[in-house]
Design a protein around this motif. Structure first.
Motif, short mmCIF file in Angstrom:
data_model
loop_
_atom_site.label_atom_id
_atom_site.label_comp_id
_atom_site.label_asym_id
_atom_site.label_seq_id
_atom_site.Cartn_x
_atom_site.Cartn_y
_atom_site.Cartn_z
N SER B 403 0.86 -1.18 0.00
CA SER B 403 0.00 0.00 0.00
C SER B 403 0.90 1.23 0.00
O SER B 403 2.05 1.14 0.41
N PHE B 404 0.38 2.33 -0.49
CA PHE B 404 1.21 3.53 -0.49
C PHE B 404 0.34 4.78 -0.45
O PHE B 404 -0.86 4.73 -0.75
N THR B 405 0.95 5.88 -0.05
CA THR B 405 0.31 7.18 -0.19
C THR B 405 1.40 8.21 -0.46
O THR B 405 2.58 7.95 -0.22
N PHE B 406 0.99 9.35 -0.98
CA PHE B 406 1.91 10.47 -1.20
C PHE B 406 1.48 11.57 -0.26
O PHE B 406 0.47 12.23 -0.48
N ASP B 407 2.22 11.76 0.82
CA ASP B 407 1.78 12.65 1.89
C ASP B 407 2.44 14.02 1.73
O ASP B 407 3.65 14.15 1.86
N PHE B 408 1.61 15.02 1.43
CA PHE B 408 2.11 16.39 1.26
C PHE B 408 2.09 17.15 2.58
O PHE B 408 2.52 18.28 2.65
N PHE B 409 1.52 16.55 3.60
CA PHE B 409 1.24 17.25 4.85
C PHE B 409 2.24 16.86 5.93
O PHE B 409 2.23 17.41 7.01
N ALA B 410 3.11 15.91 5.62
CA ALA B 410 3.97 15.32 6.66
C ALA B 410 5.22 16.14 6.91
O ALA B 410 6.06 15.77 7.72
N LEU B 417 5.98 13.09 0.67
CA LEU B 417 6.62 11.96 1.34
C LEU B 417 5.92 10.69 0.84
O LEU B 417 4.70 10.60 0.90
N THR B 421 3.22 0.68 3.16
CA THR B 421 3.31 -0.51 3.98
C THR B 421 3.93 -1.54 3.07
O THR B 421 3.42 -1.82 1.99
N GLN B 433 8.74 4.73 5.05
CA GLN B 433 8.82 5.70 3.98
C GLN B 433 9.63 5.11 2.84
O GLN B 433 10.46 4.23 3.04
#
Lengths: 385, 472
Positions: B403-410, B417, B421, B433
């Motif tokens: 699974s993945f996400t692109f986190d702009f808020f981190a 970022l 998983t 990461q």
């Protein structure tokens, strides 16, 4: 477990809720007093110091604890306790209140959910700073964990999520105490800056300040307070493994909701939730959370959520309206208050007092919270006598 | 025979009373006594030159083949200290120079390296000098327990006064006492944690390992030279080893000298050798990011060390210094210069408990059902067995993106970022990461490998963990 221990034994006879929002000019005391006195008035309580026998509180963000509630309401000389269970905190406070009456210890108790995250000077939740792996962390990052695989498996996408945000924004415009009152379009959602893929700004709920209060009493006494009281059918909490570590996690569902729903339906005697329930308030911290919850609660078959979204099943005019007051998305999300706020909406809907957002002929309603990584789910089911 | 041929020490003349640091009179709990303080024109390098000069007194300086300089407080980040010392001592131009640093254990690290070099035959006479003048926050506890000073040894293959017979070392990763490039002062975690899980645990382990290797027992040592972070903690080490703290432990000179950091154990060794009887054995133990212990065999030549300007000579030569403001002035400090850092950053005790999973990237494999899991568990995710696991290293295995996400808020300096998983070969799931990747490359089931990276710099220190990166 005795699944009948709760059902129909505890009545909600009064509720209150302050206006949710960035309440810069209000202290926790102000919000607690506003919500509690609305609940007193609703229940016809004029001598709370005598009529309330115990207080159950829920709050997540650092507060002064139980004294914050006891001092605000001058409720002394009686038990006041506080619970914390992630975003299910408010629901867990209700759960202890229900237990205290169902076991016969008290006649009438107060449940107070509140939080004041906007005094911390930051947007979003506070960071964990104890462990190396605790940072960087964002709930948007955690709750997006299922997105990639769910989308690939069932062919859903950001457009389906966007429709949930549009629906909840619309519902929020009809709720006087909601934080955000702004209609949006699917295009607005898709064009908003990305917070954590697939979540753009409008896929994320509004963190806010707020307080909500319930007066619970035993069923036999409910008529003394009002005729249109509402009864607890079920209240439960279930914990699941941390999805970031669980070796058997499938990235298609949140296990805590699946676990809690099984228990709640057993307590309430529900076998076909999509048909039996008239409305639901579910934890839409992010749009995908609401989508997965449709399926995890059995309101839709696994994988079919996008079809229901397209057909409007969960809209205010649909078969099973969800988040009739705008949800966390627009009503706001003061963590400890949210579970109690959901009950406030279900209570008003069942009493036919929900104004422009009234669901017709509602007699059975569910509320749902999901918190942590997520790991904890709380559910209540309430109905007319 | 290879060992210590000569030695010298240096303690600055001025002694600041500890009550002056406390702010005048004797506050409750403030010990009497004093500490050595470098004068305004002294630092780690000048003290090193002084100790080395004392060490080389009477020797033809042309015999020196190498200079190893050990300190945590040398003022330059880039530019060698050993070459300054060699030049000040007017040593040969073809002298080998090297600096040892970054841990108060570096003094004995340098001593061992000198012995290894002479044993290997690449040098015949190597000068090692350990020196420290560590910066501390005004009126802090560390300011009271630290002292300034230096010790030097000439390691040689002839005429040795003492040999190092056995050696046992422990490497340990712990955040107990530290100073980053941007820290003005030495910082430390809560002292009971530092003493128990850092100093005491590691020092005892090193000494026990040494005794097992050498076949010696506590009673075989005339004196134990023990590094100690304070005037009490060495007693617990002595007790655990079976040493009599009163008669068998070299006086650590708290209240007279203070903890001189990298120079501390070398100075205590020099003090012990000044008094040692030929034929006796000394136990030398030093601490810092691990610990080490050695057996020091004293020879007949040791009596020659007594006439040097060593520890005893310097401890006699003292001038009382009571002007605290002037002392701060020497160090370009004011009383108001407190450590203004907001927090201590990541909890050192959490780091300590999590180091097998965070730094070594160990997961657990259940002995009953074989399920691999991360982080380390007490109860198995699958079969619920309690404490029945083997630790397995995940860092050199491959994995795949679940699974993945692109986190702009981190708060990444290079958003977004990429957070995934990953399932590590064997089945453990890790929330990590992804680095050295373009978001365009990220997809489900992408094979990944693991790389040791800084995960964040909260608290101003680099905090390390593993990240995944596309398998290359």
């Amino acid at each position: 477990m005795n699944a009948d221990a709760i059902r129909d034994k505890v009545a909600i006879v009064g509720m209150g809720c302050c206006k949710f929002g960035e309440n810069w000019d209000k202290s926790p005391e102000d919000m607690i007093v506003e919500a509690a006195f609305e609940a007193y008035e609703d229940a016809g309580i004029d001598r709370p110091q005598e009529q309330i026998e115990a207080v159950f509180c829920g709050a997540v963000y650092p507060s002064k604890g139980t004294a914050e509630v006891a001092d605000a309401l001058k409720l002394f000389g009686k038990p006041v306790s506080m619970t914390q269970n992630y975003c299910a905190t408010g629901t867990d406070a209700l759960r202890f209140g229900v237990f205290s009456i169902a076991c016969g210890l008290y006649d009438t108790v107060l449940v107070v959910g509140f939080d004041k995250p906007k005094d911390r000077g930051v947007s979003g939740p506070s960071a964990v700073t104890t462990g190396v792996r605790g940072l960087p962390m964002t709930p948007a990052g955690w709750f997006s964990l299922c997105a990639a695989r769910y989308f690939e498996t069932y062919g859903a996408g950001r457009e389906d999520l966007a429709k949930i945000a549009v629906k909840n924004h619309h519902n929020g415009t009809l709720a006087p105490k909601s934080m955000l009152k702004k209609e949006i379009t699917v295009d607005d959602v898709l064009k908003a800056p990305i917070i954590s893929w697939p979540f753009g700004l409008y896929d994320c709920c509004a963190q806010s300040d707020g307080a909500a209060v319930a007066v619970l009493t035993k069923r036999e006494l409910a008529k003394k307070f009002r005729d249109d009281y509402v009864l607890f059918k079920a209240v439960t909490i279930a914990l699941g493994p941390n999805p970031q570590a669980d070796p058997s996690f499938d990235f298609l569902r949140w296990k805590p909701t699946v676990y809690a729903a099984q228990d709640a339906y057993k307590q309430a005697g529900i076998t076909n939730p999509s048909k039996e329930l008239d409305l639901a308030q579910v934890h839409d911290c992010f749009t995908l959370t609401e989508l997965l919850t449709y399926e995890d609660l059995g309101l839709a078959e696994k994988g079919s959520a996008k079809d229901h979204i397209a057909n409007g099943t969960f809209e205010l005019t649909g078969e099973l309206p969800v988040n009739t007051d705008g949800g966390l998305k627009t009503f706001g999300h003061p963590t400890g208050a949210t579970g109690v706020r959901m009950l406030y909406e279900n209570y008003k809907q069942l009493q036919n007092k929900a104004g422009a957002r009234q669901v017709k002929n509602a007699s059975l309603a569910l509320s749902h919270n999901l918190g942590g990584a997520p790991q904890a789910c709380g559910i209540t089911i309430v109905g007319l006598p | 025979m290879v060992g210590i041929r000569s030695q010298g020490a240096y303690v600055p003349m001025n002694r600041l009373s500890l009550s002056a640091i406390s702010g005048g009179g004797r506050k409750a709990g403030s010990a009497g006594g004093e500490r050595a303080i470098a004068y305004f024109d002294e630092d780690a390098v000048t003290m090193a030159v002084a100790a080395s000069t004392n060490c080389l007194e009477g020797f033809d300086r042309r015999i020196v083949d190498g200079v190893l300089f050990a300190s945590t407080s040398y003022p330059y980040k880039e530019k060698q200290a050993a070459s300054v010392v060699a030049k000040a001592l007017d040593l040969r131009r073809d002298v080998v120079t090297a600096d040892f640093a970054d841990s108060v254990r570096c003094g004995t690290n340098a001593l061992r390296s000198a012995i290894d070099a002479v044993k290997a035959g690449s040098a015949r006479n190597v000068l090692i000098v350990a020196t420290d003048c560590r910066p501390t926050a005004p009126r802090s506890a560390l300011e009271k327990s630290f002292g300034d000073g230096a010790a030097a040894f000439l390691v040689s293959d002839t005429d040795v006064a003492a040999t190092i017979e056995h050696h046992h070392v422990i490497a340990d990763e712990i955040i107990d006492v530290w100073r980053t490039e941007s820290d003005r002062f030495v910082r430390s975690w809560e002292d009971r944690f530092v003493v128990e899980h850092g100093y005491t645990h590691n020092t005892i382990e090193a000494i026990k390992g040494l005794l097992a290797k050498s076949g010696l027992a506590a009673k075989d040592f005339a004196k134990a030279v023990l590094y100690s972070p304070d005037g009490r903690s060495f007693a617990a080490v002595a007790r655990a080893i079976g040493l009599d703290a009163k008669t068998q432990v070299q006086d650590p000179m708290f209240g007279r000298l203070g903890n001189t950091g990298a120079a501390f154990a070398p100075m205590l060794l020099a003090a012990a050798l000044e008094e040692a009887k030929p034929g006796s054995k000394l136990l030398l133990a030093n601490y810092g990011d691990g610990a080490e212990a050695s057996v020091v065999q004293v020879t007949d030549a040791a009596t020659a060390l007594r006439n040097k300007r060593g520890i005893a000579w310097h401890m006699q030569r003292r001038t009382e210094f009571a002007d605290y403001d002037k002392f701060l002035n020497f160090r370009n400090l004011q009383v108001s210069d407190v450590d203004r850092r907001g927090g201590q950053g990541v909890s050192a005790t959490v780091h300590f408990r999590d180091r097998n999973e965070d730094i070594s990237f160990h997961g657990h494999k259940c002995r009953r059902c074989g399920t691999e899991q991360f982080p380390l568990q007490r109860v198995c995710f699958k079969c619920f067995a309690r404490d029945d696991f083997d630790e397995v290293r995940l860092s050199d295995r491959i994995g795949k993106v679940m699974s993945f996400t692109f986190d702009f808020f981190a708060g990444s300096p290079d958003p977004p970022l990429v957070v995934t998983t990953a399932e590590v070969e064997g089945g453990a799931r890790v929330y990590v990461q992804m680095t050295d990747v373009s978001p365009k490359e990220v997809k489900l089931d992408l094979p990944v490998e693991f790389t040791f990276r800084k995960i964040h710099e909260y608290g101003g220190t680099p905090n390390y963990f593993w990240k995944c990166t596309p398998a290359r």
